[in-house]
Design a protein around this motif. Structure first.
Motif, mmCIF file in Angstrom:
data_model
loop_
_atom_site.group_PDB
_atom_site.id
_atom_site.type_symbol
_atom_site.label_atom_id
_atom_site.label_comp_id
_atom_site.label_asym_id
_atom_site.label_seq_id
_atom_site.Cartn_x
_atom_site.Cartn_y
_atom_site.Cartn_z
ATOM 1 N N SER A 216 1.467 12.748 1.455
ATOM 2 C CA SER A 216 0.280 13.202 2.176
ATOM 3 C C SER A 216 0.685 13.523 3.609
ATOM 4 O O SER A 216 1.602 12.905 4.158
ATOM 5 C CB SER A 216 -0.793 12.099 2.175
ATOM 6 N N PHE A 217 0.012 14.490 4.203
ATOM 7 C CA PHE A 217 0.194 14.757 5.635
ATOM 8 C C PHE A 217 -0.438 13.607 6.431
ATOM 9 O O PHE A 217 -0.026 13.321 7.548
ATOM 10 C CB PHE A 217 -0.518 16.076 5.961
ATOM 11 N N TYR A 218 -1.412 12.942 5.815
ATOM 12 C CA TYR A 218 -2.221 11.956 6.529
ATOM 13 C C TYR A 218 -1.788 10.518 6.218
ATOM 14 O O TYR A 218 -1.016 9.926 6.962
ATOM 15 C CB TYR A 218 -3.709 12.192 6.198
ATOM 16 N N SER A 219 -2.268 9.955 5.093
ATOM 17 C CA SER A 219 -2.094 8.512 4.871
ATOM 18 C C SER A 219 -0.636 8.068 4.938
ATOM 19 O O SER A 219 -0.272 7.201 5.747
ATOM 20 C CB SER A 219 -2.690 8.122 3.523
ATOM 21 N N SER A 220 0.212 8.677 4.111
ATOM 22 C CA SER A 220 1.590 8.194 4.020
ATOM 23 C C SER A 220 2.482 8.701 5.155
ATOM 24 O O SER A 220 3.666 8.389 5.196
ATOM 25 C CB SER A 220 2.193 8.541 2.651
ATOM 26 N N GLN A 221 1.918 9.463 6.089
ATOM 27 C CA GLN A 221 2.642 9.780 7.320
ATOM 28 C C GLN A 221 2.060 8.968 8.487
ATOM 29 O O GLN A 221 2.324 9.263 9.658
ATOM 30 C CB GLN A 221 2.586 11.274 7.638
ATOM 31 N N GLY A 222 1.244 7.970 8.164
ATOM 32 C CA GLY A 222 0.751 7.048 9.197
ATOM 33 C C GLY A 222 -0.311 7.634 10.109
ATOM 34 O O GLY A 222 -0.542 7.131 11.215
ATOM 35 N N ARG A 223 -1.003 8.701 9.666
ATOM 36 C CA ARG A 223 -2.098 9.245 10.486
ATOM 37 C C ARG A 223 -3.353 8.440 10.160
ATOM 38 O O ARG A 223 -3.690 8.262 8.978
ATOM 39 C CB ARG A 223 -2.313 10.735 10.200
ATOM 40 N N VAL A 224 -4.015 7.985 11.185
ATOM 41 C CA VAL A 224 -5.172 7.117 10.959
ATOM 42 C C VAL A 224 -6.485 7.863 11.219
ATOM 43 O O VAL A 224 -6.539 8.760 12.042
ATOM 44 C CB VAL A 224 -5.096 5.831 11.837
ATOM 45 N N GLY A 225 -7.514 7.506 10.470
ATOM 46 C CA GLY A 225 -8.831 8.137 10.614
ATOM 47 C C GLY A 225 -9.846 7.246 9.954
ATOM 48 O O GLY A 225 -9.482 6.383 9.154
ATOM 49 N N GLY A 226 -11.123 7.467 10.250
ATOM 50 C CA GLY A 226 -12.139 6.521 9.790
ATOM 51 C C GLY A 226 -12.708 6.784 8.405
ATOM 52 O O GLY A 226 -13.448 5.951 7.881
ATOM 53 N N ASN A 227 -12.413 7.916 7.789
ATOM 54 C CA ASN A 227 -13.123 8.278 6.551
ATOM 55 C C ASN A 227 -12.623 7.591 5.291
ATOM 56 O O ASN A 227 -13.330 7.559 4.286
ATOM 57 C CB ASN A 227 -13.074 9.790 6.338
ATOM 58 N N PHE A 228 -11.401 7.102 5.324
ATOM 59 C CA PHE A 228 -10.827 6.487 4.111
ATOM 60 C C PHE A 228 -10.145 5.169 4.458
ATOM 61 O O PHE A 228 -9.648 4.988 5.578
ATOM 62 C CB PHE A 228 -9.806 7.442 3.457
ATOM 63 N N ASP A 229 -10.088 4.305 3.460
ATOM 64 C CA ASP A 229 -9.416 3.011 3.622
ATOM 65 C C ASP A 229 -7.928 3.239 3.315
ATOM 66 O O ASP A 229 -7.510 3.117 2.172
ATOM 67 C CB ASP A 229 -10.058 2.022 2.623
ATOM 68 N N ASP A 230 -7.150 3.604 4.329
ATOM 69 C CA ASP A 230 -5.753 3.972 4.092
ATOM 70 C C ASP A 230 -4.750 2.840 4.343
ATOM 71 O O ASP A 230 -3.597 2.939 3.923
ATOM 72 C CB ASP A 230 -5.368 5.189 4.963
ATOM 73 N N ARG A 231 -5.171 1.824 5.023
ATOM 74 C CA ARG A 231 -4.308 0.645 5.290
ATOM 75 C C ARG A 231 -2.921 1.066 5.800
ATOM 76 O O ARG A 231 -1.891 0.593 5.320
ATOM 77 C CB ARG A 231 -4.138 -0.209 4.028
ATOM 78 N N ASN A 232 -2.919 1.960 6.771
ATOM 79 C CA ASN A 232 -1.637 2.502 7.240
ATOM 80 C C ASN A 232 -1.438 2.337 8.743
ATOM 81 O O ASN A 232 -0.579 3.015 9.321
ATOM 82 C CB ASN A 232 -1.521 3.988 6.858
ATOM 83 N N GLU A 233 -2.206 1.441 9.353
ATOM 84 C CA GLU A 233 -2.142 1.310 10.820
ATOM 85 C C GLU A 233 -0.748 0.962 11.327
ATOM 86 O O GLU A 233 -0.333 1.418 12.376
ATOM 87 C CB GLU A 233 -3.162 0.263 11.335
ATOM 88 N N ALA B 251 0.826 -1.207 0.000
ATOM 89 C CA ALA B 251 0.000 0.000 0.000
ATOM 90 C C ALA B 251 0.864 1.262 0.000
ATOM 91 O O ALA B 251 0.424 2.318 -0.428
ATOM 92 C CB ALA B 251 -0.937 -0.014 1.193
ATOM 93 N N TYR B 252 2.094 1.137 0.477
ATOM 94 C CA TYR B 252 3.006 2.295 0.523
ATOM 95 C C TYR B 252 4.357 1.895 -0.055
ATOM 96 O O TYR B 252 4.819 0.770 0.176
ATOM 97 C CB TYR B 252 3.150 2.817 1.968
ATOM 98 N N MET B 253 4.968 2.822 -0.810
ATOM 99 C CA MET B 253 6.256 2.522 -1.464
ATOM 100 C C MET B 253 7.324 3.476 -0.945
ATOM 101 O O MET B 253 7.053 4.653 -0.706
ATOM 102 C CB MET B 253 6.120 2.675 -2.971
ATOM 103 N N PHE B 254 8.513 2.958 -0.773
ATOM 104 C CA PHE B 254 9.638 3.729 -0.230
ATOM 105 C C PHE B 254 10.730 3.806 -1.308
ATOM 106 O O PHE B 254 11.082 2.788 -1.892
ATOM 107 C CB PHE B 254 10.256 3.023 0.986
#
Ligand code: R1P
Ligand code: URA
Length: 337
Positions: free
Chosen positions: A242-259, A202-205
């Motif tokens: 992203s400030f959110y998904s790819s920085q590991g911030r979790v929230g319920g609105n999107f399927d970010d698979r970043n837990e 889900a995330y690439m480095f």
């Protein structure tokens, strides 16, 4: 010796010489003529939406007078030592550290219709531009490419931003200098309907890109002097898309698979200390400039990603000035020959 500095309400403790803020140092001149060796014209310009410039050359659009499409500046208005900051407010704040041109007039200021603010002046007699880059890698791309297009000769760019402190030794309020940076991006293909999508990360480095070691050393020396050595660290940076998904911030609105993303980063890169959104691209552009851009980036840790704390805003502004002074001092010492 520690000398208090006063800058429009900021009481800055700074080791070394007494600093006279440029706002108290403005010389009043009637002439606004620029000398042939000054790199900027001495009048203020605001580029408004009501003026309708015409652009030619779809490959690299410019106006007939040579203004670039997004930053709106032209040759002679941007110095070859550039301090890139995210917020326009930070550019305004740090522009108070600059002096106007010696031939009279004011600092050069240009606010483009896309919101990029360029302020050009001098720091201790050396021309410097401060550019507000806003947020994200595409905006850093505009800044580096369009400044490069209007600056003659070699160019140095220092980014002063804010970041998240990922793991020890990084902590809230520190200045974190990036000796190198990797890019982390969300991989949209992992969400596709193809049966193979579930196999994709889900995330690439990316691999790391190095900052200019000469500028990194200067930044570390100057920042240790303005902020105290214990408040300055260096390490690997991660620039996220992203400030959110790819920085590991979790929230319920999107399927970010970043837990598990923060843990994955800490495990994979034990020296990764800062998370933000532009440094990697600045260093990557410098790497691809054929030696015509030297660059480094540093950020104030505004968010502690382990404890979940945020830095107080008033404290951040004071740190921005101390770190801004360090950046200006490092930039004027940067060898551009
Ligand atoms: C996100 O809030 C923004 O802050 C950081 C990130 O890189 C991103 O641009 O830097 P700046 O404070 O320089 O904008
Ligand atoms: N900027 C970022 O990009 N991330 C943070 O956590 C704080 C500032």
């Amino acid at each position: 010796m520690t000398v208090p500095l006063h800058l429009k309400g900021y009481d800055i403790q700074c080791n070394g010489q007494k600093y006279v803020p440029s706002s108290e140092n403005f010389r009043k001149h009637s002439s606004s003529r620029a000398t042939s060796n000054s790199v900027w014209s001495s009048s203020s310009v605001i580029y408004s939406r009501s003026s309708k410039p015409s652009f030619s050359n779809a490959n690299f659009p410019t106006t007939p007078e040579g203004r670039t499409y997004h930053l709106g500046t032209k040759g002679g208005e941007v110095a070859n030592r550039i301090l890139s900051v995210g917020a326009t407010q930070r550019a305004e704040l740090l522009s108070k550290l600059l002096d106007p041109p010696p031939n009279g007039g004011q600092l050069f200021r240009y606010l483009s219709s896309r919101g990029f603010l360029t302020v050009t002046g001098e720091y201790q007699g050396t021309p410097i531009s401060i550019v507000s880059t806003q947020m994200g890698m595409p905006n850093m791309d505009f800044v580096v490419r369009e400044c490069r297009a209007v600056v003659e000769g070699p160019m140095a760019v220092v980014r002063l931003g804010t970041c998240g402190a990922l793991q020890p030794p990084a902590s809230l309020g520190q200045l974190i200098i990036a000796h190198s940076s990797i890019n982390i991006r969300r991989n949209p293909d992992a969400w596709s309907d193809l049966s193979t999508a579930s196999m994709l990360p889900a995330y690439m480095f990316t691999l790391p890109v190095q900052a200019d070691p000469h500028i990194v050393r200067l930044l570390a020396e100057e920042a240790s002097s303005t902020m105290g050595a214990s408040n300055v660290i260096s390490g690997l940076n991660a620039t996220a898309d992203s400030f959110y998904s790819s920085q590991g911030r979790v929230g319920g609105n999107f399927d970010d698979r970043n837990e598990g993303l923060i843990e994955e980063m800490c495990e994979k890169y034990p020296d990764m200390v800062s998370l933000e959104m532009e440094t990697f691209h600045l260093l990557d552009m410098a790497r691809c400039s054929g030696g015509r851009v030297r660059a480094a980036g540093m950020c104030l840790a505004l968010a502690d990603r382990k404890s979940n704390e945020m830095l107080e805003y008033a404290r951040l502004e004071q740190l921005e000035v101390e770190a801004g002074l360090a950046a200006l001092r490092a930039l004027i010492k940067t060898d551009l020959d």
